[in-house]
Design a protein around this motif. Sequence first.
Motif, PDB file in Angstrom:
ATOM      1  N   THR A   1     -19.287 -24.848  33.845  1.00 37.23           N
ATOM      2  CA  THR A   1     -18.120 -24.286  34.538  1.00 37.23           C
ATOM      3  C   THR A   1     -16.900 -24.237  33.630  1.00 37.23           C
ATOM      4  OG1 THR A   1     -17.686 -26.507  35.391  1.00 37.23           O
ATOM      5  CG2 THR A   1     -18.844 -24.960  36.846  1.00 37.23           C
ATOM      6  N   GLU A   2     -16.974 -24.907  32.481  1.00 40.09           N
ATOM      7  CA  GLU A   2     -15.852 -24.914  31.546  1.00 40.09           C
ATOM      8  C   GLU A   2     -16.163 -24.155  30.261  1.00 40.09           C
ATOM      9  OE1 GLU A   2     -14.583 -28.946  31.000  1.00 40.09           O
ATOM     10  OE2 GLU A   2     -14.271 -29.288  33.151  1.00 40.09           O
ATOM     11  N   GLY A   3     -17.201 -23.327  30.305  1.00 42.61           N
ATOM     12  CA  GLY A   3     -17.444 -22.429  29.183  1.00 42.61           C
ATOM     13  C   GLY A   3     -18.720 -22.641  28.395  1.00 42.61           C
ATOM     14  N   ALA A   4     -19.348 -23.800  28.510  1.00 42.13           N
ATOM     15  CA  ALA A   4     -20.605 -24.023  27.786  1.00 42.13           C
ATOM     16  C   ALA A   4     -21.711 -23.168  28.401  1.00 42.13           C
ATOM     17  CB  ALA A   4     -20.995 -25.492  27.837  1.00 42.13           C
ATOM     18  N   GLU A   5     -22.701 -22.824  27.606  1.00 43.65           N
ATOM     19  CA  GLU A   5     -23.852 -22.077  28.129  1.00 43.65           C
ATOM     20  C   GLU A   5     -24.979 -23.035  28.433  1.00 43.65           C
ATOM     21  OE1 GLU A   5     -26.939 -19.055  26.176  1.00 43.65           O
ATOM     22  OE2 GLU A   5     -25.076 -18.062  26.756  1.00 43.65           O
ATOM     23  N   HIS A   6     -25.546 -22.876  29.594  1.00 44.15           N
ATOM     24  CA  HIS A   6     -26.639 -23.765  30.001  1.00 44.15           C
ATOM     25  C   HIS A   6     -27.874 -23.496  29.136  1.00 44.15           C
ATOM     26  CE1 HIS A   6     -29.307 -26.145  32.448  1.00 44.15           C
ATOM     27  NE2 HIS A   6     -28.292 -26.480  33.242  1.00 44.15           N
ATOM     28  N   PRO A   7     -28.481 -24.542  28.579  1.00 36.80           N
ATOM     29  CA  PRO A   7     -29.659 -24.322  27.720  1.00 36.80           C
ATOM     30  C   PRO A   7     -30.826 -23.672  28.451  1.00 36.80           C
ATOM     31  CG  PRO A   7     -29.303 -26.664  28.144  1.00 36.80           C
ATOM     32  CD  PRO A   7     -28.083 -25.956  28.608  1.00 36.80           C
TER      33      PRO A   7
ATOM     34  N   MET B   1     -21.898 -25.600  44.254  1.00 33.78           N
ATOM     35  CA  MET B   1     -21.940 -24.150  44.174  1.00 33.78           C
ATOM     36  C   MET B   1     -21.276 -23.616  42.914  1.00 33.78           C
ATOM     37  SD  MET B   1     -23.746 -23.121  46.669  1.00 33.78           S
ATOM     38  CE  MET B   1     -23.430 -21.369  46.537  1.00 33.78           C
ATOM     39  N   ASP B   2     -20.253 -24.290  42.403  1.00 33.34           N
ATOM     40  CA  ASP B   2     -19.576 -23.779  41.214  1.00 33.34           C
ATOM     41  C   ASP B   2     -20.512 -23.774  40.006  1.00 33.34           C
ATOM     42  OD1 ASP B   2     -17.290 -23.410  42.671  1.00 33.34           O
ATOM     43  OD2 ASP B   2     -16.281 -25.226  41.961  1.00 33.34           O
ATOM     44  N   VAL B   3     -21.255 -24.857  39.825  1.00 34.29           N
ATOM     45  CA  VAL B   3     -22.207 -24.915  38.713  1.00 34.29           C
ATOM     46  C   VAL B   3     -23.306 -23.881  38.910  1.00 34.29           C
ATOM     47  CG1 VAL B   3     -23.984 -26.344  37.598  1.00 34.29           C
ATOM     48  CG2 VAL B   3     -21.737 -27.319  38.104  1.00 34.29           C
ATOM     49  N   LEU B   4     -23.794 -23.751  40.135  1.00 32.95           N
ATOM     50  CA  LEU B   4     -24.863 -22.781  40.399  1.00 32.95           C
ATOM     51  C   LEU B   4     -24.388 -21.356  40.137  1.00 32.95           C
ATOM     52  CD1 LEU B   4     -27.623 -21.960  41.308  1.00 32.95           C
ATOM     53  CD2 LEU B   4     -26.956 -22.375  43.686  1.00 32.95           C
ATOM     54  N   ARG B   5     -23.179 -21.037  40.557  1.00 40.13           N
ATOM     55  CA  ARG B   5     -22.662 -19.690  40.306  1.00 40.13           C
ATOM     56  C   ARG B   5     -22.467 -19.443  38.806  1.00 40.13           C
ATOM     57  NH1 ARG B   5     -24.023 -16.408  44.365  1.00 40.13           N
ATOM     58  NH2 ARG B   5     -23.032 -16.959  46.345  1.00 40.13           N
ATOM     59  N   ALA B   6     -22.038 -20.467  38.088  1.00 36.26           N
ATOM     60  CA  ALA B   6     -21.883 -20.310  36.637  1.00 36.26           C
ATOM     61  C   ALA B   6     -23.234 -20.055  35.984  1.00 36.26           C
ATOM     62  CB  ALA B   6     -21.223 -21.556  36.048  1.00 36.26           C
ATOM     63  N   PHE B   7     -24.254 -20.777  36.434  1.00 41.31           N
ATOM     64  CA  PHE B   7     -25.601 -20.557  35.901  1.00 41.31           C
ATOM     65  C   PHE B   7     -26.076 -19.147  36.227  1.00 41.31           C
ATOM     66  CE2 PHE B   7     -30.287 -20.904  36.449  1.00 41.31           C
ATOM     67  CZ  PHE B   7     -30.614 -21.153  35.122  1.00 41.31           C
ATOM     68  N   GLU B   8     -25.831 -18.714  37.441  1.00 38.35           N
ATOM     69  CA  GLU B   8     -26.214 -17.356  37.840  1.00 38.35           C
ATOM     70  C   GLU B   8     -25.569 -16.319  36.925  1.00 38.35           C
ATOM     71  OE1 GLU B   8     -26.197 -14.633  41.906  1.00 38.35           O
ATOM     72  OE2 GLU B   8     -24.539 -16.002  41.520  1.00 38.35           O
ATOM     73  N   ASP B   9     -24.290 -16.517  36.624  1.00 40.45           N
ATOM     74  CA  ASP B   9     -23.578 -15.577  35.755  1.00 40.45           C
ATOM     75  C   ASP B   9     -24.168 -15.534  34.345  1.00 40.45           C
ATOM     76  OD1 ASP B   9     -21.872 -14.911  37.800  1.00 40.45           O
ATOM     77  OD2 ASP B   9     -20.256 -16.243  37.146  1.00 40.45           O
TER      78      ASP B   9
ATOM     79  N   ALA C   1     -30.712 -28.132  53.291  1.00 42.47           N
ATOM     80  CA  ALA C   1     -29.715 -28.431  54.311  1.00 42.47           C
ATOM     81  C   ALA C   1     -29.523 -29.928  54.505  1.00 42.47           C
ATOM     82  CB  ALA C   1     -30.122 -27.783  55.634  1.00 42.47           C
ATOM     83  N   ILE C   2     -30.582 -30.703  54.292  1.00 43.03           N
ATOM     84  CA  ILE C   2     -30.503 -32.165  54.397  1.00 43.03           C
ATOM     85  C   ILE C   2     -30.165 -32.777  53.047  1.00 43.03           C
ATOM     86  CG2 ILE C   2     -31.857 -34.257  54.808  1.00 43.03           C
ATOM     87  CD1 ILE C   2     -33.434 -32.714  56.901  1.00 43.03           C
ATOM     88  N   TRP C   3     -30.923 -32.379  52.040  1.00 42.12           N
ATOM     89  CA  TRP C   3     -30.847 -33.058  50.747  1.00 42.12           C
ATOM     90  C   TRP C   3     -29.514 -32.848  50.041  1.00 42.12           C
ATOM     91  CZ3 TRP C   3     -35.969 -30.160  49.769  1.00 42.12           C
ATOM     92  CH2 TRP C   3     -36.995 -30.761  50.514  1.00 42.12           C
ATOM     93  N   ASP C   4     -28.932 -31.678  50.217  1.00 40.02           N
ATOM     94  CA  ASP C   4     -27.659 -31.385  49.563  1.00 40.02           C
ATOM     95  C   ASP C   4     -26.591 -31.015  50.578  1.00 40.02           C
ATOM     96  OD1 ASP C   4     -27.238 -31.682  46.722  1.00 40.02           O
ATOM     97  OD2 ASP C   4     -29.021 -30.446  46.484  1.00 40.02           O
ATOM     98  N   ALA C   5     -26.590 -31.734  51.696  1.00 39.74           N
ATOM     99  CA  ALA C   5     -25.621 -31.447  52.747  1.00 39.74           C
ATOM    100  C   ALA C   5     -24.191 -31.516  52.221  1.00 39.74           C
ATOM    101  CB  ALA C   5     -25.801 -32.420  53.906  1.00 39.74           C
ATOM    102  N   ALA C   6     -23.942 -32.457  51.319  1.00 37.97           N
ATOM    103  CA  ALA C   6     -22.575 -32.612  50.808  1.00 37.97           C
ATOM    104  C   ALA C   6     -22.111 -31.381  50.041  1.00 37.97           C
ATOM    105  CB  ALA C   6     -22.509 -33.839  49.906  1.00 37.97           C
ATOM    106  N   ASN C   7     -23.045 -30.621  49.471  1.00 38.51           N
ATOM    107  CA  ASN C   7     -22.695 -29.450  48.673  1.00 38.51           C
ATOM    108  C   ASN C   7     -22.751 -28.137  49.446  1.00 38.51           C
ATOM    109  OD1 ASN C   7     -22.244 -30.902  46.263  1.00 38.51           O
ATOM    110  ND2 ASN C   7     -24.441 -30.919  45.806  1.00 38.51           N
ATOM    111  N   VAL C   8     -23.472 -28.118  50.568  1.00 43.04           N
ATOM    112  CA  VAL C   8     -23.674 -26.843  51.272  1.00 43.04           C
ATOM    113  C   VAL C   8     -23.097 -26.807  52.676  1.00 43.04           C
ATOM    114  CG1 VAL C   8     -25.739 -26.334  49.916  1.00 43.04           C
ATOM    115  CG2 VAL C   8     -25.982 -27.482  52.134  1.00 43.04           C
ATOM    116  N   GLU C   9     -22.757 -27.973  53.220  1.00 44.24           N
ATOM    117  CA  GLU C   9     -22.228 -28.018  54.586  1.00 44.24           C
ATOM    118  C   GLU C   9     -21.000 -27.117  54.706  1.00 44.24           C
ATOM    119  OE1 GLU C   9     -22.543 -29.664  58.540  1.00 44.24           O
ATOM    120  OE2 GLU C   9     -23.817 -30.038  56.794  1.00 44.24           O
ATOM    121  N   GLY C  10     -21.020 -26.230  55.700  1.00 41.07           N
ATOM    122  CA  GLY C  10     -19.917 -25.320  55.915  1.00 41.07           C
ATOM    123  C   GLY C  10     -19.916 -24.100  55.020  1.00 41.07           C
TER     124      GLY C  10
END
Length: 616
Positions: A128-134, A158-166, A216-225
């Motif tokens: 998310t700060e500019g490095a490219e995921h290996p 979601m921020d890391v996932l969106r960066a990876f998607e990009d 929905a259970i395992w990553d509730a903290a990241n996806v709730e709402g």
Amino acid sequence: MTDTTHSTASRRQLLTMAAVGGAGLFAAQPAHATSPRSAGAKAGPDKPFRLTVLGTTDLHGHVYNWDYFGNKEYDDRSGNDIGVAKAATLVKAVREERGAASCLTLDAGDTIQGTPLAYYYAKIEPITEGAEHPMATAMNALGYDAAALGNHEYNYGMDVLRAFEDQCDHPLLSANSVDWDTGEPVFPPYVLKRVKIPNDKTVTVGILGLVTPGVAIWDAANVEGKVRFPGIVEQAKVMVPRMKAGGADVVVVSCHSGATPSSSYGDALPYPENASQQLAEEVADIDAILVGHAHVEIPQRFVTNKVTGKDVLLSEPLYWGMRVSVMDLDLVKVRGRWSVASAGATVLNANTVPEDAQVAALVRPAHEKVLAYVNSVIGTCTQAMSAATSRYEDTAAMDFINLVQAQAVKDALAGTPQEGTPVLSIAAPFNKDAAIPAGEVTVRDVAGLYIYDNTLIGVTLTGAQVKDYLEKSATYFRQVSSAGPFTPDQVTNAVTPTAPNGTPDYNYDIMGGLDADLTYDIDIAAAPGSRITGLAYGGAPVAAGDSFVIAINNYRQSGGGNFPHVKDAPVVYNRQVEIRQLLIDWVSAQGQIDPPSFFSVDWRLTANGTPVVITD
């Protein structure tokens, strides 16, 4: 001419040697007809066309055949090799053999979590700060056509996932990751790929991505709402007709959900965790499914669709790049439309080939950086801790694991109905060689305490169930008639009907309390089933009706070792967090391990009430 002939022969030999199951597709064997009708259909003047779908899954951040925690080449008892670099060699060989234009390359998810390489670029030098995921670097170099999201893609938010998607050149697909409010997919649900047919136009291949709803259970903290996860079958019934209406001649699903119907979360969600078989049975017009999530090897499986009567091809290529699935779909043209007449699959073994030089070279700088990280100092320890004697006496090493696990679960229970319920934890002596030195402690030192990729779960048990659990654990010990002295091997690894070669160390669980001590004796002069005596919490005897939350690993909770009660126990915590990483994070945050602050002798081996003497 000689060189060309030699390279072709070598390539075919490589693929034949690499094939470890399935239909023998690198030999002259016919593929499986998808149905009697399609097998007998006349293709007219058009020759059949073979479409090859290559698949990986559950790469979990592995590029090289390397064990970062052992600081050595990866090795296991089965002789497997791992990583995208090895898988790339197989993929490129098949493309060259079949023709790259007739091949599609897919992944079925769980890509950006699982190794220090992946963790580093999520947390230490985040993408998310500019490095490219290996993993983006490696997968782009290999040229994937599409990848499904896995549940672990959501682990870092979601921020890391969106960066990876990009950063990926291929689309990340997930038809059942939908907006919390609108219900519309928040990632592309599918992609339509047009494959050129020699002496013809194109065939359109629809690729659908699906993920296990357990996110929905395992990553509730990241996806709730933010993101909801409807059922795999339910969402496919919506999307496959859209794909067909959009022109898909062939439908391939990349499905991050195991083939065998089951759910680790029981009925906590209305949708099953592992639904690939149901997907094949219940949704019409699917031709093949690349299966993921379950970490098992399925070279080739056919499931009959209940709607059409056609057989759907399934293949799962183990995990970590150990295998590459090769699914061959033989297409014929009927009334102007291409359709699958027959299909077959096999898996190729990564341990038969060298790593791909291009992929390896591109990721090497990131790999070297992470090697420095895992060998870096993250804290200190006031006293050395060793796991060498943990099988037969209480040790600070096991108490440390239980401390970290129990604290993580307790913190997560804040604000829930279980807040205030006493938290206990279990740990097993996985690695007798594990040791934390006094003085400086590295990432690798801490990781050696926990050599498996288990995740942390919290379940509720009664006092009676806790005792039953400990009785099961105590079957690890051989029955004796005196207090010794004994050698360790004279009292451990008991032979039982379910462990005829001796109970393994990893099936001996040590239980400890967090806010108060859980104390007990194990009387190994008694018969199995009646060995636990003096069971107390905070000095008070544990009553049958007492309530506890148990911090436990996913292997044990899912039935590994066949311990009582836990498989059906209510789950109150499950965020899919790796226990090994929890330990590393704890040391990094605290800066110091101080064994005297948490270690106490809470359990012991006795024989008729007398402490057992064990000498090495």
